[in-house]
Design a protein around this motif. Structure first.
Motif, PDB file in Angstrom:
ATOM      1  N   VAL A 164       0.398  -1.164  -0.214  1.00  0.00           N
ATOM      2  CA  VAL A 164      -0.202   0.127   0.121  1.00  0.00           C
ATOM      3  C   VAL A 164       0.874   1.354   0.422  1.00  0.00           C
ATOM      4  O   VAL A 164       0.540   2.248  -0.711  1.00  0.00           O
ATOM      5  CB  VAL A 164      -1.406  -0.028   1.262  1.00  0.00           C
ATOM      6  N   CYS A 165       1.498   1.238   0.996  1.00  0.00           N
ATOM      7  CA  CYS A 165       3.515   2.508   0.866  1.00  0.00           C
ATOM      8  C   CYS A 165       4.226   1.757   0.015  1.00  0.00           C
ATOM      9  O   CYS A 165       5.282   2.395   1.100  1.00  0.00           O
ATOM     10  CB  CYS A 165       3.475   3.117   2.477  1.00  0.00           C
ATOM     11  N   GLN A 166       4.284   1.805  -0.713  1.00  0.00           N
ATOM     12  CA  GLN A 166       5.495   1.422  -1.590  1.00  0.00           C
ATOM     13  C   GLN A 166       6.777   2.520  -1.138  1.00  0.00           C
ATOM     14  O   GLN A 166       7.838   2.858  -1.336  1.00  0.00           O
ATOM     15  CB  GLN A 166       5.394   0.912  -2.456  1.00  0.00           C
ATOM     16  N   ARG A 167       6.115   3.628  -1.540  1.00  0.00           N
ATOM     17  CA  ARG A 167       7.126   4.467  -2.138  1.00  0.00           C
ATOM     18  C   ARG A 167       7.536   5.355  -0.943  1.00  0.00           C
ATOM     19  O   ARG A 167       8.767   4.964  -0.684  1.00  0.00           O
ATOM     20  CB  ARG A 167       6.083   6.285  -2.789  1.00  0.00           C
ATOM     21  N   GLU A 168       6.239   5.513   0.299  1.00  0.00           N
ATOM     22  CA  GLU A 168       6.668   5.737   1.295  1.00  0.00           C
ATOM     23  C   GLU A 168       7.653   4.491   2.488  1.00  0.00           C
ATOM     24  O   GLU A 168       9.307   4.782   3.000  1.00  0.00           O
ATOM     25  CB  GLU A 168       5.605   5.888   2.604  1.00  0.00           C
ATOM     26  N   ILE A 169       7.900   3.223   1.869  1.00  0.00           N
ATOM     27  CA  ILE A 169       8.385   2.811   2.575  1.00  0.00           C
ATOM     28  C   ILE A 169      10.003   2.261   1.959  1.00  0.00           C
ATOM     29  O   ILE A 169      11.229   2.754   2.375  1.00  0.00           O
ATOM     30  CB  ILE A 169       7.889   0.822   2.946  1.00  0.00           C
ATOM     31  N   ASP A 170      10.031   2.071   0.366  1.00  0.00           N
ATOM     32  CA  ASP A 170      11.046   2.542   0.022  1.00  0.00           C
ATOM     33  C   ASP A 170      11.462   4.064   0.393  1.00  0.00           C
ATOM     34  O   ASP A 170      13.546   3.758   0.576  1.00  0.00           O
ATOM     35  CB  ASP A 170      10.740   2.808  -1.654  1.00  0.00           C
ATOM     36  N   CYS A 171      11.254   4.833   0.498  1.00  0.00           N
ATOM     37  CA  CYS A 171      12.325   6.474   1.104  1.00  0.00           C
ATOM     38  C   CYS A 171      12.550   6.297   2.444  1.00  0.00           C
ATOM     39  O   CYS A 171      13.651   6.222   2.479  1.00  0.00           O
ATOM     40  CB  CYS A 171      11.102   7.134   0.922  1.00  0.00           C
ATOM     41  N   ASP A 172      12.015   5.502   2.677  1.00  0.00           N
ATOM     42  CA  ASP A 172      12.520   4.848   4.412  1.00  0.00           C
ATOM     43  C   ASP A 172      14.163   4.140   4.170  1.00  0.00           C
ATOM     44  O   ASP A 172      14.891   4.318   5.625  1.00  0.00           O
ATOM     45  CB  ASP A 172      11.079   4.740   5.199  1.00  0.00           C
ATOM     46  N   ARG A 173      13.209   3.328   3.782  1.00  0.00           N
ATOM     47  CA  ARG A 173      14.832   1.954   3.597  1.00  0.00           C
ATOM     48  C   ARG A 173      15.698   3.041   2.920  1.00  0.00           C
ATOM     49  O   ARG A 173      16.956   2.347   3.114  1.00  0.00           O
ATOM     50  CB  ARG A 173      14.040   0.744   2.709  1.00  0.00           C
ATOM     51  N   GLY A 174      15.920   3.187   2.280  1.00  0.00           N
ATOM     52  CA  GLY A 174      16.427   3.845   0.959  1.00  0.00           C
ATOM     53  C   GLY A 174      17.560   5.123   2.355  1.00  0.00           C
ATOM     54  O   GLY A 174      18.747   5.387   2.336  1.00  0.00           O
ATOM     55  N   ASN A 175      16.480   5.465   3.250  1.00  0.00           N
ATOM     56  CA  ASN A 175      16.959   6.957   4.577  1.00  0.00           C
ATOM     57  C   ASN A 175      17.977   6.153   5.281  1.00  0.00           C
ATOM     58  O   ASN A 175      18.160   6.492   6.555  1.00  0.00           O
ATOM     59  CB  ASN A 175      16.246   7.656   4.583  1.00  0.00           C
ATOM     60  N   GLY A 176      17.920   4.473   4.982  1.00  0.00           N
ATOM     61  CA  GLY A 176      18.814   3.762   6.474  1.00  0.00           C
ATOM     62  C   GLY A 176      17.757   3.602   7.142  1.00  0.00           C
ATOM     63  O   GLY A 176      18.258   2.865   8.447  1.00  0.00           O
ATOM     64  N   TYR A 177      16.311   3.352   7.254  1.00  0.00           N
ATOM     65  CA  TYR A 177      15.652   2.935   8.632  1.00  0.00           C
ATOM     66  C   TYR A 177      15.299   0.998   8.915  1.00  0.00           C
ATOM     67  O   TYR A 177      15.768   0.654   7.405  1.00  0.00           O
ATOM     68  CB  TYR A 177      14.445   3.693   8.836  1.00  0.00           C
ATOM     69  N   SER A 178      15.871   0.982  10.144  1.00  0.00           N
ATOM     70  CA  SER A 178      15.690  -0.903   9.958  1.00  0.00           C
ATOM     71  C   SER A 178      14.441  -0.861   9.714  1.00  0.00           C
ATOM     72  O   SER A 178      12.899  -0.091   9.506  1.00  0.00           O
ATOM     73  CB  SER A 178      16.143  -1.425  10.943  1.00  0.00           C
ATOM     74  N   TRP A 179      13.788  -2.601   9.236  1.00  0.00           N
ATOM     75  CA  TRP A 179      12.324  -2.448   8.554  1.00  0.00           C
ATOM     76  C   TRP A 179      11.754  -2.177  10.234  1.00  0.00           C
ATOM     77  O   TRP A 179      10.685  -2.190   9.639  1.00  0.00           O
ATOM     78  CB  TRP A 179      12.764  -4.299   8.657  1.00  0.00           C
ATOM     79  N   LYS A 180      12.184  -2.432  11.003  1.00  0.00           N
ATOM     80  CA  LYS A 180      11.135  -2.236  12.777  1.00  0.00           C
ATOM     81  C   LYS A 180      11.244  -1.150  12.510  1.00  0.00           C
ATOM     82  O   LYS A 180       9.670  -0.660  12.725  1.00  0.00           O
ATOM     83  CB  LYS A 180      12.028  -2.647  13.636  1.00  0.00           C
ATOM     84  N   ILE A 181      12.276  -0.160  12.500  1.00  0.00           N
ATOM     85  CA  ILE A 181      11.718   1.193  12.414  1.00  0.00           C
ATOM     86  C   ILE A 181      10.834   1.492  11.123  1.00  0.00           C
ATOM     87  O   ILE A 181       9.316   3.066  11.948  1.00  0.00           O
ATOM     88  CB  ILE A 181      12.665   2.191  12.306  1.00  0.00           C
ATOM     89  N   THR A 182      10.980   1.192  10.070  1.00  0.00           N
ATOM     90  CA  THR A 182       9.815   1.802   9.016  1.00  0.00           C
ATOM     91  C   THR A 182       8.913   1.169   9.041  1.00  0.00           C
ATOM     92  O   THR A 182       7.952   1.383   8.949  1.00  0.00           O
ATOM     93  CB  THR A 182      11.158   0.665   6.844  1.00  0.00           C
ATOM     94  N   LEU A 183       8.275   0.240   9.043  1.00  0.00           N
ATOM     95  CA  LEU A 183       7.308  -0.480   9.697  1.00  0.00           C
ATOM     96  C   LEU A 183       6.507   0.155  11.074  1.00  0.00           C
ATOM     97  O   LEU A 183       4.877   0.423  10.994  1.00  0.00           O
ATOM     98  CB  LEU A 183       7.479  -1.921  10.115  1.00  0.00           C
TER      99      LEU A 183
END
Length: 77
Positions: free
Chosen positions: A8-27
């Motif tokens: 649902v939030c591909q753009r937001e999650i990809d951005c967070d992951r690209g900024n170095g956030y862990s999966w836990k923080i991204t979730l």
């Protein structure tokens, strides 16, 4: 949960992951946003007679691009 939120939030999650956030923080940052966004995209709130009729958890801070996606989905209905 991460994959369902990303659907649902591909753009937001990809951005967070690209900024170095862990999966836990991204979730944690995107879980409720994905739930609310999915409800809006599915048309759950298409025929609400007034703001007072919206459930308490129907809103979440979202950027202009996200609201644009929701409005485009609404126009296609």
């Amino acid at each position: 949960h991460c994959l369902s939120a990303r659907a649902v939030c591909q753009r937001e999650i990809d951005c967070d992951r690209g900024n170095g956030y862990s999966w836990k923080i991204t979730l944690l940052r995107n879980y409720w946003k994905s739930k609310v966004k999915q409800e809006w995209l599915s048309g759950k709130y298409s025929n609400i007679p007034s703001q007072k009729s919206l459930p308490e958890k129907s809103m979440y801070p979202m950027d202009a691009d996200t609201w644009g996606e929701i409005l485009e989905a609404e126009l296609e209905r």
